[in-house]
Design an enzyme around this catalytic site. Structure first.
Site, PDB file in Angstrom:
ATOM      1  N   SER A 216      37.468  44.818  46.664  1.00  0.00           N
ATOM      2  CA  SER A 216      38.738  44.381  46.084  1.00  0.00           C
ATOM      3  C   SER A 216      39.861  44.428  47.111  1.00  0.00           C
ATOM      4  O   SER A 216      40.769  43.591  47.091  1.00  0.00           O
ATOM      5  CB  SER A 216      39.096  45.250  44.879  1.00  0.00           C
ATOM      6  OG  SER A 216      39.310  46.604  45.253  1.00  0.00           O
ATOM      7  N   ARG A 220      41.432  40.714  47.581  1.00  0.00           N
ATOM      8  CA  ARG A 220      42.797  40.475  47.093  1.00  0.00           C
ATOM      9  C   ARG A 220      43.612  39.713  48.128  1.00  0.00           C
ATOM     10  O   ARG A 220      44.278  38.719  47.821  1.00  0.00           O
ATOM     11  CB  ARG A 220      43.469  41.799  46.742  1.00  0.00           C
ATOM     12  CG  ARG A 220      44.888  41.647  46.198  1.00  0.00           C
ATOM     13  CD  ARG A 220      45.514  42.994  45.882  1.00  0.00           C
ATOM     14  NE  ARG A 220      44.902  43.594  44.707  1.00  0.00           N
ATOM     15  CZ  ARG A 220      44.020  44.587  44.737  1.00  0.00           C
ATOM     16  NH1 ARG A 220      43.624  45.087  45.899  1.00  0.00           N
ATOM     17  NH2 ARG A 220      43.517  45.074  43.626  1.00  0.00           N
ATOM     18  N   ASN A 224      44.668  35.472  47.792  1.00  0.00           N
ATOM     19  CA  ASN A 224      46.055  35.014  47.794  1.00  0.00           C
ATOM     20  C   ASN A 224      46.345  34.078  48.956  1.00  0.00           C
ATOM     21  O   ASN A 224      47.022  33.052  48.792  1.00  0.00           O
ATOM     22  CB  ASN A 224      46.994  36.226  47.842  1.00  0.00           C
ATOM     23  CG  ASN A 224      47.171  36.884  46.495  1.00  0.00           C
ATOM     24  OD1 ASN A 224      47.962  36.452  45.659  1.00  0.00           O
ATOM     25  ND2 ASN A 224      46.403  37.941  46.260  1.00  0.00           N
TER      26      ASN A 224
END
Length: 292
Positions: A216, A220, A224
């Protein structure tokens, strides 16, 4: 970018821009066939990451070199604010003063480095790829196979590589602070208790936690930045579609307006993502100093 005789379609344009400059360990061009292939190097991500890392170190060295004890200039004041912010976050998460001597500068380096990597997304989409295509053609290469991506954090191998580096630091500090016995005891007794029957379950849960945190952490940032890169490509296509129809003459206006708005918003995104990545690194390293 496309076969001779016709301009690339929107899908061809995007697919071309999403292809990395890939080589194997001997330097020969290759195309990655699987999601995970350790024989393939994304050379563009590596080169840009190294160059921007050196740039970030140079900027911080320049700030330290020009620092004065008097009234600071704007550059020194900005760097001091950044250093103080990172130091406060390090103190809040890392209570071991000895560990902070390494972790606080590391966190500052991570923030500056990731911010610079993210900021490559603000360059015009076709600027560096077009220059690379011309250079590739001038040196005898096929311009249609001159691939170049300029945002290293939109490359999953970059973000997961950074996340795995944080994972190794977590292991190191867990061993250093708690000792092999203390960390081993924690792995088999948390979170459900120290009964021997629960040891396999506890160890499994610990492994899942480490893997989930690391994945994660990298995903992440990647998600993005990858999404932001795609939006910039779609905006670039608006400008290229102006000649397709009579109503298309207004697309260049939309291209400029949308590009400006997204770029301004994206400044917040790249800063926030760098801060989040740094904070998660501090939080995970802080957990390595504390018992469950």
């Amino acid at each position: 970018m496309a076969a001779e005789g016709h301009a690339p379609t929107a899908s061809e344009y995007i697919v071309h821009h999403l292809q990395h400059w890939q080589v194997d360990w001997s330097g020969h061009p290759v195309v990655q066939k699987a999601i995970v292939d350790f024989n393939v190097l994304n050379l563009d991500s590596i080169l840009y990451a190294l160059a921007l890392g050196a740039l970030g170190c140079f900027v911080m060295w320049l700030a330290a070199r020009k620092a004065t004890s008097g009234v600071p200039g704007r550059f020194q004041a900005a760097v001091e604010i950044l250093v103080e912010m990172v130091d406060n976050q390090a103190k809040a998460n890392i209570h071991n003063a000895q560990s902070r001597k390494f972790i606080a500068p590391l966190a500052l380096t991570v923030f500056v480095w990731v911010f610079l990597l993210n900021a490559m997304d603000l360059l015009p989409v076709d600027l560096l790829p077009a220059l690379w295509t011309q250079l590739h053609a001038a040196t005898g290469g096929d311009p249609h196979h001159a691939y170049m991506r300029v945002v290293p954090t939109a490359d999953l191998s970059t973000t997961l590589g950074l996340a795995v580096a944080v994972l190794f630091l977590r292991f190191w500090y867990s061993l250093k602070v708690k000792g092999a016995g203390g960390w081993g005891h924690e792995l088999v007794t948390a979170p459900f208790g120290s009964h021997p029957v629960l040891w396999p379950v506890n160890l499994l849960m610990q492994c899942i936690e480490y893997i989930a945190n690391t994945v994660s952490h990298g995903m992440r940032l990647f998600g993005n930045m990858y999404a932001g890169e795609l939006v910039f490509m779609l905006i670039a296509l608006m400008g290229g579609a102006m000649a397709m129809s009579l109503t298309g003459v207004l697309l260049p206006v939309g291209h400029v307006v949308a590009g400006f708005i997204w770029a301004v918003f994206h400044i917040l995104v790249i800063t926030l993502q760098a801060f989040i990545f740094m904070m998660l690194a501090l939080i995970y390293l802080g957990q390595s100093h504390s018992a469950h």
